[in-house]
Design a protein around this motif. Structure first.
Motif, PDB file in Angstrom:
ATOM      1  N   LEU A   1       0.701  -1.127   0.002  1.00 55.03           N
ATOM      2  CA  LEU A   1       0.092  -0.038   0.076  1.00 55.03           C
ATOM      3  C   LEU A   1       0.830   1.313   0.155  1.00 55.03           C
ATOM      4  N   ASP A   2       1.797   1.141   0.773  1.00 56.57           N
ATOM      5  CA  ASP A   2       3.010   2.368   0.536  1.00 56.57           C
ATOM      6  C   ASP A   2       3.522   2.596  -0.721  1.00 56.57           C
ATOM      7  N   ARG A   3       3.836   1.557  -1.477  1.00 56.18           N
ATOM      8  CA  ARG A   3       4.101   1.594  -2.778  1.00 56.18           C
ATOM      9  C   ARG A   3       2.990   2.100  -3.802  1.00 56.18           C
ATOM     10  N   ALA A   4       1.720   1.707  -3.589  1.00 53.59           N
ATOM     11  CA  ALA A   4       0.812   2.063  -4.416  1.00 53.59           C
ATOM     12  C   ALA A   4       0.554   3.630  -4.186  1.00 53.59           C
ATOM     13  N   ALA A   5       0.729   4.191  -2.938  1.00 44.04           N
ATOM     14  CA  ALA A   5       0.515   5.536  -2.462  1.00 44.04           C
ATOM     15  C   ALA A   5       1.464   6.155  -3.343  1.00 44.04           C
ATOM     16  N   GLU A   6       2.908   5.757  -3.390  1.00 47.52           N
ATOM     17  CA  GLU A   6       3.794   6.495  -3.804  1.00 47.52           C
ATOM     18  C   GLU A   6       3.599   6.575  -5.456  1.00 47.52           C
ATOM     19  N   LEU A   7       3.175   5.438  -6.136  1.00 40.55           N
ATOM     20  CA  LEU A   7       2.922   5.479  -7.597  1.00 40.55           C
ATOM     21  C   LEU A   7       1.685   6.639  -7.524  1.00 40.55           C
ATOM     22  N   LEU A   8       0.735   6.435  -6.940  1.00 43.28           N
ATOM     23  CA  LEU A   8      -0.107   7.625  -7.052  1.00 43.28           C
ATOM     24  C   LEU A   8       0.079   8.983  -6.960  1.00 43.28           C
ATOM     25  N   ARG A   9       0.929   9.217  -6.078  1.00 38.80           N
ATOM     26  CA  ARG A   9       1.332  10.645  -5.823  1.00 38.80           C
ATOM     27  C   ARG A   9       2.163  10.796  -6.908  1.00 38.80           C
ATOM     28  N   ALA A  10       2.662  10.190  -7.614  1.00 36.39           N
ATOM     29  CA  ALA A  10       3.629  10.596  -8.626  1.00 36.39           C
ATOM     30  C   ALA A  10       2.642  10.513 -10.120  1.00 36.39           C
ATOM     31  N   GLY A  11       1.264  10.564  -9.836  1.00 37.13           N
ATOM     32  CA  GLY A  11       0.362  10.626 -10.839  1.00 37.13           C
ATOM     33  C   GLY A  11       0.063   9.467 -11.895  1.00 37.13           C
ATOM     34  N   GLY A  12       0.415   8.173 -11.078  1.00 31.76           N
ATOM     35  CA  GLY A  12       0.357   6.978 -11.781  1.00 31.76           C
ATOM     36  C   GLY A  12      -1.057   6.179 -11.588  1.00 31.76           C
ATOM     37  N   LEU A  13      -1.152   5.110 -12.518  1.00 36.06           N
ATOM     38  CA  LEU A  13      -2.379   4.467 -12.375  1.00 36.06           C
ATOM     39  C   LEU A  13      -2.204   2.899 -11.633  1.00 36.06           C
ATOM     40  N   VAL A  14      -3.012   3.079 -10.524  1.00 32.51           N
ATOM     41  CA  VAL A  14      -2.860   1.606  -9.478  1.00 32.51           C
ATOM     42  C   VAL A  14      -4.318   1.219  -9.533  1.00 32.51           C
ATOM     43  N   ALA A  15      -4.521  -0.171  -9.965  1.00 29.57           N
ATOM     44  CA  ALA A  15      -5.739  -0.794  -9.955  1.00 29.57           C
ATOM     45  C   ALA A  15      -5.816  -1.391  -8.322  1.00 29.57           C
ATOM     46  N   ILE A  16      -6.943  -1.048  -7.729  1.00 26.20           N
ATOM     47  CA  ILE A  16      -7.410  -1.635  -6.464  1.00 26.20           C
ATOM     48  C   ILE A  16      -8.597  -2.390  -6.220  1.00 26.20           C
ATOM     49  N   PRO A  17      -8.484  -3.534  -5.381  1.00 22.58           N
ATOM     50  CA  PRO A  17      -9.658  -4.090  -4.968  1.00 22.58           C
ATOM     51  C   PRO A  17     -10.803  -3.282  -4.062  1.00 22.58           C
ATOM     52  N   THR A  18     -11.992  -3.225  -4.603  1.00 18.55           N
ATOM     53  CA  THR A  18     -13.036  -2.732  -3.809  1.00 18.55           C
ATOM     54  C   THR A  18     -13.893  -4.034  -3.472  1.00 18.55           C
ATOM     55  N   GLU A  19     -15.002  -3.781  -2.600  1.00 18.15           N
ATOM     56  CA  GLU A  19     -15.932  -4.878  -2.508  1.00 18.15           C
ATOM     57  C   GLU A  19     -16.815  -5.308  -3.891  1.00 18.15           C
ATOM     58  N   THR A  20     -16.872  -4.160  -4.770  1.00 15.28           N
ATOM     59  CA  THR A  20     -17.738  -4.381  -5.788  1.00 15.28           C
ATOM     60  C   THR A  20     -16.920  -5.292  -6.830  1.00 15.28           C
ATOM     61  N   VAL A  21     -15.939  -4.286  -7.644  1.00 14.61           N
ATOM     62  CA  VAL A  21     -14.933  -4.870  -8.509  1.00 14.61           C
ATOM     63  C   VAL A  21     -13.618  -4.079  -8.521  1.00 14.61           C
ATOM     64  N   TYR A  22     -12.835  -4.443  -9.125  1.00 14.76           N
ATOM     65  CA  TYR A  22     -11.557  -3.800  -9.079  1.00 14.76           C
ATOM     66  C   TYR A  22     -11.949  -2.308  -9.715  1.00 14.76           C
ATOM     67  N   GLY A  23     -10.965  -1.525  -9.214  1.00 15.71           N
ATOM     68  CA  GLY A  23     -11.185   0.160  -9.731  1.00 15.71           C
ATOM     69  C   GLY A  23      -9.873   0.168 -10.240  1.00 15.71           C
ATOM     70  N   LEU A  24      -9.552   1.318 -11.414  1.00 14.11           N
ATOM     71  CA  LEU A  24      -8.323   1.723 -11.746  1.00 14.11           C
ATOM     72  C   LEU A  24      -8.371   2.896 -11.413  1.00 14.11           C
ATOM     73  N   ALA A  25      -7.422   3.170 -10.065  1.00 11.35           N
ATOM     74  CA  ALA A  25      -7.502   4.302  -9.490  1.00 11.35           C
ATOM     75  C   ALA A  25      -6.227   5.452 -10.049  1.00 11.35           C
ATOM     76  N   ALA A  26      -6.477   6.735  -9.929  1.00 12.17           N
ATOM     77  CA  ALA A  26      -5.678   7.938  -9.795  1.00 12.17           C
ATOM     78  C   ALA A  26      -5.894   8.836  -8.929  1.00 12.17           C
ATOM     79  N   ASP A  27      -5.195   9.750  -8.587  1.00 10.08           N
ATOM     80  CA  ASP A  27      -5.668  10.881  -7.864  1.00 10.08           C
ATOM     81  C   ASP A  27      -6.422  11.683  -8.446  1.00 10.08           C
TER      82      ASP A  27
END
Ligand code: TXA
Ligand code: MG
Length: 341
Positions: A28-54
């Motif tokens: 999760l630290d690495r995910a947050a680091e990538l997001l902070r740099a403007g990256g795209l990180v797919a994450i699990p949610t209770e419904t489906v996986y989401g493709l997250a960005a800031d």
């Protein structure tokens, strides 16, 4: 596919391989680091996986559309912790507060007037924004670490079946996104219920999901108005969606029996609540919640080149049955989305 929207535009600056992250603190630290740099990180949610960005970074949000091949006029949901709603909503009405109190964190998206912190890229220029506080512990923990809203559509190529495992995400987006956080299978399995809260206090149902109309009415004291058909209010709610490579037909048991009497080809995949005497069958069970949780994985078997067609029998009843029927109608729609497959 050559020439598709997604293949013309680079989705991100870096061409590094997609990282597979665990859902532990290091992941999760690495995910947050990538997001902070403007990256795209797919994450699990209770419904489906989401493709997250800031959600507050216009370029990061644009990269989501490029990675998915999604038309830019289809707005994204901003994922928040419950207490952050008023950062992104221009007004947080009593109805919004009541619904959030009852159903957040959980599979309900509330469409409200947006605040100035929400970039145009998130909403496709609409004056409203969809907000949702996911209940999945990994999504919630990542939001807490990140401290800011995450825009995230389902983490599939545009028009394809939504992903409910990290493997599904990689099948669609490997090499096109920075990372996926593996949180196992999504327990609900179909996307959130979406309601728009109108200025006159009425609740417009835009998409069916795990939170039912009865639950909404019980909590809000008014019956939601069905806006799931007719003029499009949710621009992403296209008729064709959730489509695997093989054509899908939704049938009942009598029709399945008829087809079996006529000889069902071994290349036909049957998805069904109960066991059937046909080799290529996926039994999802008669419980509507189990059925919903397994549905997208089952539909993705329709991408196997040896499958010629997919026949689906929906569950007979249950709170999830309307949401399942909605997704199946889109999966079976004869017109394919322009860029898939
Ligand atoms: O469960 C979910 O909602 C998942 C997970 C990842 O949270 N997300 C999801 O996102 O299904 P997506 O982008 O695949 O679908 C979002 C839907 C689209 O149909 C879009 O049109 C609608 O939400 N939507 C988003 N913002 C809206 C707005 N301001 N007004 C109307 N519809 C909106
Ligand atoms: Mg989607």
């Amino acid at each position: 596919m050559a020439g598709s929207l997604a293949d013309r535009e680079p989705s991100r600056a870096s061409e590094a391989p997609t990282e597979r992250l665990g859902s532990d603190a290091a992941g999760l630290d690495r995910a947050a680091e990538l997001l902070r740099a403007g990256g795209l990180v797919a994450i699990p949610t209770e419904t489906v996986y989401g493709l997250a960005a800031d959600a507050e970074s216009e370029p990061a949000v644009r990269a989501i559309f490029a990675a998915k091949g999604r038309p830019p006029d289809q707005p994204l949901i901003v994922h928040v912790r419950p207490r952050w709603a008023d950062r992104y909503a221009a007004r947080w009405s009593r109805t919004a507060a009541t619904l959030a109190e009852a159903f957040w964190p959980g599979p309900l998206t509330v469409v409200v007037a947006r605040s100035e912190r929400v970039p145009d890229a998130v909403t496709g220029g609409l004056g409203t924004v969809g907000l949702r506080a996911p209940s999945h512990p990994v999504a919630a923990e990542l939001l807490d670490r990140y401290g800011s809203g995450l825009a995230a559509p389902s983490a599939n190529r545009y028009g394809h079946v939504s992903p409910t495992t990290a493997e599904h995400v990689l099948d669609d987006l490997d090499g096109r996104i920075d990372a996926v956080v593996d949180g196992g299978s999504c327990p609900v399995g179909v996307e959130s219920t979406i309601v728009e809260l109108a200025d006159d206090g009425s609740i417009l149902l835009l998409r069916r999901g795990a939170i039912t109309e009865e639950q909404l009415q019980r909590v809000a004291g008014v019956a939601p108005l069905d806006r799931t058909a007719g003029p499009v209010r949710a621009p992403g709610m296209v008729a064709s969606h959730y489509a695997p490579a093989a054509p899908v037909a939704v049938i009942d048991q009598a029709e399945l029996d008829r087809r079996r009497r006529n000889g069902l080809a071994p290349s036909v995949l049957v998805i069904c609540p109960f066991p059937v005497d046909h080799a290529r069958t996926i039994v999802l069970g008669s419980d509507d919640r189990d059925y919903a949780a397994g549905l997208y994985d089952a539909l993705r078997h329709g991408d196997d080149p040896s499958v010629s067609a997919v026949l689906v029998i929906p569950p007979a009843r249950g709170a999830m049955a309307p949401a399942i029927s909605d997704r199946l109608a889109r999966a079976a729609h004869p017109e394919r989305p322009a860029v898939w497959p």
